[in-house]
Scaffold this motif. Structure first.
Motif, mmCIF file in Angstrom:
data_model
loop_
_atom_site.group_PDB
_atom_site.id
_atom_site.type_symbol
_atom_site.label_atom_id
_atom_site.label_comp_id
_atom_site.label_asym_id
_atom_site.label_seq_id
_atom_site.Cartn_x
_atom_site.Cartn_y
_atom_site.Cartn_z
ATOM 1 N N SER A 219 0.898 -1.073 -0.229
ATOM 2 C CA SER A 219 0.179 -0.241 -0.062
ATOM 3 C C SER A 219 0.787 1.646 0.485
ATOM 4 O O SER A 219 1.890 0.987 0.959
ATOM 5 N N LEU A 220 0.543 2.170 -0.889
ATOM 6 C CA LEU A 220 1.138 3.284 -1.141
ATOM 7 C C LEU A 220 0.393 4.332 0.301
ATOM 8 O O LEU A 220 -0.558 4.975 0.065
ATOM 9 N N LEU A 221 1.026 4.153 1.690
ATOM 10 C CA LEU A 221 0.916 5.524 2.518
ATOM 11 C C LEU A 221 1.583 6.288 2.731
ATOM 12 O O LEU A 221 2.645 7.406 3.322
ATOM 13 N N SER A 222 0.616 7.951 2.183
ATOM 14 C CA SER A 222 1.183 9.063 2.582
ATOM 15 C C SER A 222 0.503 9.042 4.220
ATOM 16 O O SER A 222 0.186 8.513 4.724
ATOM 17 N N GLY A 223 0.435 10.461 4.120
ATOM 18 C CA GLY A 223 0.171 10.543 6.305
ATOM 19 C C GLY A 223 -1.108 11.153 6.689
ATOM 20 O O GLY A 223 -1.563 11.783 7.041
ATOM 21 N N ILE B 161 -6.205 11.217 4.731
ATOM 22 C CA ILE B 161 -6.578 10.248 5.711
ATOM 23 C C ILE B 161 -6.842 9.300 4.727
ATOM 24 O O ILE B 161 -7.121 8.322 5.124
ATOM 25 N N ASP B 162 -6.428 9.742 3.247
ATOM 26 C CA ASP B 162 -7.158 8.553 2.766
ATOM 27 C C ASP B 162 -6.483 7.194 2.601
ATOM 28 O O ASP B 162 -7.042 6.055 2.677
ATOM 29 N N SER B 163 -5.147 6.636 2.389
ATOM 30 C CA SER B 163 -4.366 5.732 1.630
ATOM 31 C C SER B 163 -4.829 5.155 2.975
ATOM 32 O O SER B 163 -4.486 3.763 3.067
ATOM 33 N N PRO B 164 -4.753 5.341 4.254
ATOM 34 C CA PRO B 164 -4.618 4.512 5.203
ATOM 35 C C PRO B 164 -6.301 3.777 6.118
ATOM 36 O O PRO B 164 -5.935 2.333 5.928
ATOM 37 N N HIS C 59 6.743 4.358 2.265
ATOM 38 C CA HIS C 59 5.985 5.372 2.411
ATOM 39 C C HIS C 59 6.976 6.634 1.210
ATOM 40 O O HIS C 59 8.243 6.378 1.303
ATOM 41 N N PHE C 60 6.567 7.548 0.684
ATOM 42 C CA PHE C 60 7.329 8.510 -0.342
ATOM 43 C C PHE C 60 8.194 9.718 0.579
ATOM 44 O O PHE C 60 6.788 10.689 1.147
ATOM 45 N N HIS C 61 9.329 10.082 0.468
ATOM 46 C CA HIS C 61 9.331 11.432 2.152
ATOM 47 C C HIS C 61 10.424 12.141 1.102
ATOM 48 O O HIS C 61 11.101 11.405 -0.050
ATOM 49 N N SER D 55 5.977 12.474 -10.681
ATOM 50 C CA SER D 55 5.851 12.159 -9.677
ATOM 51 C C SER D 55 5.349 11.297 -8.883
ATOM 52 O O SER D 55 5.865 10.398 -8.296
ATOM 53 N N ARG D 56 3.536 11.062 -8.998
ATOM 54 C CA ARG D 56 3.522 9.763 -8.859
ATOM 55 C C ARG D 56 3.339 9.167 -9.745
ATOM 56 O O ARG D 56 3.680 7.700 -9.215
ATOM 57 N N ARG D 57 4.077 8.967 -11.112
ATOM 58 C CA ARG D 57 4.307 8.286 -11.754
ATOM 59 C C ARG D 57 5.802 7.041 -11.147
ATOM 60 O O ARG D 57 5.540 5.866 -11.442
ATOM 61 N N SER E 214 -4.314 15.506 -9.772
ATOM 62 C CA SER E 214 -4.188 14.455 -10.262
ATOM 63 C C SER E 214 -5.664 13.026 -10.084
ATOM 64 O O SER E 214 -5.050 11.922 -10.706
ATOM 65 N N GLN E 215 -6.268 12.810 -9.554
ATOM 66 C CA GLN E 215 -6.789 11.861 -9.660
ATOM 67 C C GLN E 215 -8.515 12.016 -10.409
ATOM 68 O O GLN E 215 -9.295 11.521 -9.955
ATOM 69 N N THR E 216 -8.014 12.676 -11.757
ATOM 70 C CA THR E 216 -9.115 13.081 -13.062
ATOM 71 C C THR E 216 -8.996 11.295 -13.228
ATOM 72 O O THR E 216 -8.278 11.038 -13.520
ATOM 73 N N GLY F 6 -11.900 12.274 -9.338
ATOM 74 C CA GLY F 6 -12.648 13.688 -8.834
ATOM 75 C C GLY F 6 -11.735 14.796 -7.746
ATOM 76 O O GLY F 6 -12.212 15.672 -8.060
ATOM 77 N N GLN F 7 -11.420 13.308 -6.539
ATOM 78 C CA GLN F 7 -10.622 14.157 -5.561
ATOM 79 C C GLN F 7 -9.915 15.524 -5.672
ATOM 80 O O GLN F 7 -10.678 16.521 -5.466
ATOM 81 N N VAL F 8 -8.624 15.183 -6.390
ATOM 82 C CA VAL F 8 -8.093 16.341 -6.795
ATOM 83 C C VAL F 8 -7.379 16.811 -7.802
ATOM 84 O O VAL F 8 -7.557 15.531 -8.735
ATOM 85 N N THR G 154 -4.113 2.629 -3.686
ATOM 86 C CA THR G 154 -3.651 3.474 -3.165
ATOM 87 C C THR G 154 -5.209 4.242 -2.565
ATOM 88 O O THR G 154 -5.657 3.529 -2.644
ATOM 89 N N GLY G 155 -4.689 5.358 -2.514
ATOM 90 C CA GLY G 155 -6.037 6.137 -1.664
ATOM 91 C C GLY G 155 -6.998 6.428 -2.379
ATOM 92 O O GLY G 155 -7.685 7.872 -2.066
ATOM 93 N N GLU G 156 -6.561 6.744 -3.597
ATOM 94 C CA GLU G 156 -7.309 7.815 -4.993
ATOM 95 C C GLU G 156 -8.504 7.401 -4.980
ATOM 96 O O GLU G 156 -9.253 5.841 -4.685
HETATM 97 P P1 ATP Z 1 -3.635 10.758 1.201
HETATM 98 O O1 ATP Z 1 -5.120 11.477 1.943
HETATM 99 O O2 ATP Z 1 -4.126 8.820 1.005
HETATM 100 O O3 ATP Z 1 -3.039 11.335 1.410
HETATM 101 P P2 ATP Z 1 -4.787 12.283 -0.895
HETATM 102 O O4 ATP Z 1 -5.831 12.790 -1.318
HETATM 103 O O5 ATP Z 1 -3.948 13.848 -0.313
HETATM 104 O O6 ATP Z 1 -4.422 11.039 -0.370
HETATM 105 P P3 ATP Z 1 -2.825 13.103 -2.939
HETATM 106 O O7 ATP Z 1 -1.857 13.349 -2.330
HETATM 107 O O8 ATP Z 1 -3.765 13.174 -4.220
HETATM 108 O O9 ATP Z 1 -4.026 11.949 -2.516
HETATM 109 O O10 ATP Z 1 -2.240 11.130 -3.164
HETATM 110 C C1 ATP Z 1 -3.338 9.909 -3.786
HETATM 111 C C2 ATP Z 1 -2.791 8.324 -3.563
HETATM 112 O O11 ATP Z 1 -1.022 8.184 -4.205
HETATM 113 C C3 ATP Z 1 -2.915 8.689 -1.317
HETATM 114 O O12 ATP Z 1 -3.677 8.052 -1.302
HETATM 115 C C4 ATP Z 1 -1.740 7.858 -1.475
HETATM 116 O O13 ATP Z 1 -1.862 5.852 -1.806
HETATM 117 C C5 ATP Z 1 0.005 7.976 -3.047
HETATM 118 N N1 ATP Z 1 0.630 8.893 -1.969
HETATM 119 C C6 ATP Z 1 0.479 9.846 -2.329
HETATM 120 N N2 ATP Z 1 1.911 10.826 -1.529
HETATM 121 C C7 ATP Z 1 2.075 9.615 -1.573
HETATM 122 C C8 ATP Z 1 3.697 9.391 -0.007
HETATM 123 N N3 ATP Z 1 4.260 10.457 0.147
HETATM 124 N N4 ATP Z 1 3.890 8.035 -0.102
HETATM 125 C C9 ATP Z 1 3.491 7.565 -0.098
HETATM 126 N N5 ATP Z 1 2.170 7.258 -1.093
HETATM 127 C C10 ATP Z 1 1.786 8.183 -1.237
#
Ligand code: ATP
Ligand code: MG
Length: 390
Positions: A183-187, A189-192, A209-211, A265-267, A296-298, A292-294, A287-289
């Motif tokens: 799972s691509l886990l950002s910080g 709300i969505d990805s967790p 996680h990408f930082h 960078s998403r790619r 990059s998610q069209t 239409g949310q933002v 992913t937590g996509e």
């Molecule tokens: P989230 O709440 O999960 O951060 P988001 O609404 O902020 O989602 P984006 O920032 O467009 O949406 O990210 C879409 C998805 O890409 C995330 O849900 C996650 O799965 C992945 N992603 C984005 N940034 C990171 C990161 N820094 N590390 C790992 N995964 C990421």
């Protein structure tokens, strides 16, 4: 007064010959979930799973058992030695508790596991119901059609049992019965939430996680670690791969158009995630996509990010609204951590006006200015790994 829990499971009941495998996995997962509290006896009987409570706090144990994926409900029950009068007295005890909680109507549902017993289950219900009414009929009445409370009474071969409440579980399938996902886990709300949902369907989880350290600080990494820790409560130990993409972002910033930053960078994230997944025997990415949310998610954005991966990408939130996602985040306990205001690698180089309708061929053309393989190789070489456990 309750001395045992009945863990009810739904979907796995229909798995035919594999049923016992699922049940065994489920029992093991319940035992694991309860480990921090104590060493519990968890066993299977009559196609059900039981947890002996001994002297442990009933509510505390239920709270944990209901988190086990595959459990649809948990019933606190009282088990006593086989004796019909004891069964009636116990039923009265449970009904009195319900009366104290303010309920006004009840019915008795009986089960006769011991076929040699001289009452049928229907006769048992009538008899026990009559007994209860004779004791507390002034405080509660019978309603067989639509009772507020059902008192379940069981006369088994070697014990009797009474229960009433069912505390709802999350359902799903036992962890580890459906392969592994990365799972691509950002910080955010969505990805967790997305990770949790996929784990709920029985997939073991690893996270990446990408930082952009030192452009993003250590605190933002701690936040992700905290989120992984909350998830590990449900999922068991989670391996977290931390990838520094600062050099990739710098390269994109110097060679590509500002507005293409996010999508390119998403790619890169997806490609690196796929490499990690392959090396770790993970069968899919998560992913937590959400559509239409933002920017990059069209659908065009998702098409561009999806184009670089060959393994399945699961996006369980794709059709959920933000409010629905927030509800789940609150329910599973990740929300409070997710909203802490730490920066994210994506915000460091965030374009002022990101592309909302990127075209794949254009993006690929822009990317060709970069030494993609080298950038990915270097990022992967510097991955830090941490195993996170609750
Ligand atoms: P989230 O709440 O999960 O951060 P988001 O609404 O902020 O989602 P984006 O920032 O467009 O949406 O990210 C879409 C998805 O890409 C995330 O849900 C996650 O799965 C992945 N992603 C984005 N940034 C990171 C990161 N820094 N590390 C790992 N995964 C990421
Ligand atoms: Mg985000």
């Amino acid at each position: 007064m309750y001395n045992i829990l009945i863990a009810k499971y739904g979907e796995i009941g229909v798995k035919g010959k594999n049923r016992y495998l699922f049940e065994n996995k489920l029992m093991k997962n319940i035992k694991n979930m309860l480990k921090p509290i104590g060493d519990f006896k968890v066993y299977k009987e009559y196609g059900r799973i039981y947890v002996d409570l001994e002297d442990y706090d009933c509510e505390e144990v239920i709270e944990e058992v209901k988190k086990v994926f595959g459990i649809v409900g948990v019933c606190p029950a009282i088990k006593k030695e086989k004796d019909y009068d004891k069964l009636k007295e116990t039923a009265l005890l449970v009904l009195e508790e319900k009366i104290n909680q303010g309920y006004k109507t009840f019915k008795v549902a009986s089960r006769r596991g011991d076929k040699s017993f001289n009452l049928t289950s229907q006769e048992m219900s009538l008899d026990i119901g009559g007994y209860l009414l004779s004791k507390v009929g002034d405080k509660i009445s019978v309603d067989v059609r639509n009772p507020e409370v059902t008192i379940s009474c069981e006369y088994r071969e070697n014990h009797v049992m009474v229960y009433s409440d069912t505390v709802k579980g999350y359902g799903g399938l036992p962890l580890g019965t459906n392969g592994r996902a990365l799972s691509l886990l950002s910080g955010g709300i969505d990805s967790p939430v997305a990770s949790w949902m996929v784990a709920k369907r029985g997939m073991d989880l690893e996270c990446v996680h990408f930082h952009s350290y030192p452009f993003t600080n250590q605190k933002s990494q701690e936040k992700v670690r905290d989120l992984a820790k909350i998830l590990s409560k449900y999922c068991g130990r989670i391996r977290l791969h931390k990838v520094n993409i600062i050099e990739i972002q710098k390269a994109i910033a110097s060679k590509c158009k500002d507005e293409e930053m996010t999508i390119i960078s998403r790619r890169f994230m997806m490609k690196i995630a796929e490499e990690i997944a392959k090396s770790r025997n993970c069968d899919a990415l998560v992913t937590g996509e959400s559509i239409g949310q933002v920017a990059s998610q069209t659908i065009q954005g998702l098409t561009c990010t999806n184009a670089v991966v060959g393994i399945p990408v699961f996006r369980p939130l794709i059709a959920l609204d933000k409010t629905e996602i927030v509800d789940i985040a609150q329910n599973i306990g990740t929300f409070e951590t997710s909203i802490l205001p730490e920066e994210d690698c994506c915000t460091v180089f965030a374009p002022t006006k990101p592309l909302t309708k990127p075209k794949l061929d254009r993006i690929e053309k822009s990317e060709s200015a970069l030494d993609i393989d080298k950038l990915i190789k270097e990022a992967i070489e510097n991955i830090e790994v941490e195993d996170i456990e609750f």
